[in-house]
Design a protein around this motif. Sequence first.
Motif, PDB file in Angstrom:
ATOM      1  N   THR A 274     -29.067  13.180  20.268  1.00 43.01           N
ATOM      2  CA  THR A 274     -28.372  14.099  19.927  1.00 43.01           C
ATOM      3  C   THR A 274     -26.838  15.130  20.694  1.00 43.01           C
ATOM      4  N   SER A 275     -26.537  14.979  21.498  1.00 46.17           N
ATOM      5  CA  SER A 275     -26.033  14.967  23.039  1.00 46.17           C
ATOM      6  C   SER A 275     -26.236  16.709  23.062  1.00 46.17           C
ATOM      7  N   LEU A 276     -27.181  17.364  22.383  1.00 47.80           N
ATOM      8  CA  LEU A 276     -27.489  19.141  22.547  1.00 47.80           C
ATOM      9  C   LEU A 276     -27.715  19.662  23.916  1.00 47.80           C
ATOM     10  N   ASP A 277     -28.047  18.543  25.054  1.00 48.31           N
ATOM     11  CA  ASP A 277     -29.180  19.106  26.152  1.00 48.31           C
ATOM     12  C   ASP A 277     -26.756  19.439  26.945  1.00 48.31           C
ATOM     13  N   GLU A 278     -25.909  18.049  25.980  1.00 43.37           N
ATOM     14  CA  GLU A 278     -24.155  18.844  26.766  1.00 43.37           C
ATOM     15  C   GLU A 278     -23.973  20.399  26.640  1.00 43.37           C
ATOM     16  N   LEU A 279     -24.570  20.493  25.470  1.00 42.12           N
ATOM     17  CA  LEU A 279     -23.861  22.024  25.269  1.00 42.12           C
ATOM     18  C   LEU A 279     -24.236  23.751  26.372  1.00 42.12           C
ATOM     19  N   PRO A 280     -24.353  23.356  27.291  1.00 48.23           N
ATOM     20  CA  PRO A 280     -24.440  25.121  28.080  1.00 48.23           C
ATOM     21  C   PRO A 280     -22.793  24.602  29.005  1.00 48.23           C
ATOM     22  N   GLN A 281     -22.610  23.073  28.893  1.00 50.01           N
ATOM     23  CA  GLN A 281     -21.201  23.310  29.325  1.00 50.01           C
ATOM     24  C   GLN A 281     -19.742  23.150  28.819  1.00 50.01           C
ATOM     25  N   LEU A 282     -19.828  23.935  27.876  1.00 47.14           N
ATOM     26  CA  LEU A 282     -18.834  25.192  27.221  1.00 47.14           C
ATOM     27  C   LEU A 282     -18.996  26.238  27.819  1.00 47.14           C
ATOM     28  N   ILE A 283     -20.003  26.360  28.839  1.00 52.89           N
ATOM     29  CA  ILE A 283     -19.684  27.191  29.275  1.00 52.89           C
ATOM     30  C   ILE A 283     -18.660  27.329  30.651  1.00 52.89           C
ATOM     31  N   ASN A 284     -18.907  25.945  31.875  1.00 48.72           N
ATOM     32  CA  ASN A 284     -17.700  25.168  32.234  1.00 48.72           C
ATOM     33  C   ASN A 284     -16.081  25.793  31.575  1.00 48.72           C
ATOM     34  N   VAL A 285     -16.052  24.847  30.742  1.00 44.45           N
ATOM     35  CA  VAL A 285     -14.933  24.545  29.685  1.00 44.45           C
ATOM     36  C   VAL A 285     -14.132  26.171  29.576  1.00 44.45           C
TER      37      VAL A 285
END
Length: 225
Positions: free
Chosen positions: A128-139
């Motif tokens: 589901t690509s939910l593992d990528e959500l913490p990258q919102l912090i990188n953004v």
Amino acid sequence: MAESKQQQQIYKAVEANTVVISERKAYLITKRTIDIFLSLIGIILLLPVLLLIAIFIKLEDKKGSIIFKQERVGIHGKTFYMYKFRSMVSNAEELLKDLIEQNEASGPLFKMKEDPRVTKIGRFLRKTSLDELPQLINVIKGEMSLVGPRPALPKEVETYTSFERQRLEVTPGLTCFWQVEGRSNIGFEEQVQLDLKYIEKRSFKTDISLIIRTIKVLFGSNGAF
């Protein structure tokens, strides 16, 4: 009719096998504003989901951390730590050496559909690509953008040709053309071509289109592993 200056630049770029990068100030300011605004909104709205994911990760593997951070290469070769929800067992890096020969990806990437290191919750997160959500912090930190070429590992960049290094001329992102057009099913060379296509065509309209397309394929993508 005489060719415009922009047309001449494009022709020269094609001949030299290089891309023309848009550096319009208005676009870059708008892009950064959208990145911060949508990332903050996303974190606030998804907070219950983020907490649930954290609980499930810990329930399955108590030894490892909830967030997995990994060194990646950003704009102009500057490195940073990219965040993801941990989707593998806590000793995944140690087990990698025994799986190298089973690599199913081309180029410097490592991909394996039935990677035994991936946890049960991890498979769902990747699907589901939910593992990528913490990258919102990188953004929010400015290390990544919502849209841009995916940031590579330092060891991958070491193998890049001068043509492939053009991916590093812009801020990396959470999603780009190949994430919505095949993801892991696309080979490395095609990924590079699609990333360079974005770099040349990037605009407010292109970014919004890719964000919308990413949301549409977020759940149930057959190309994620």
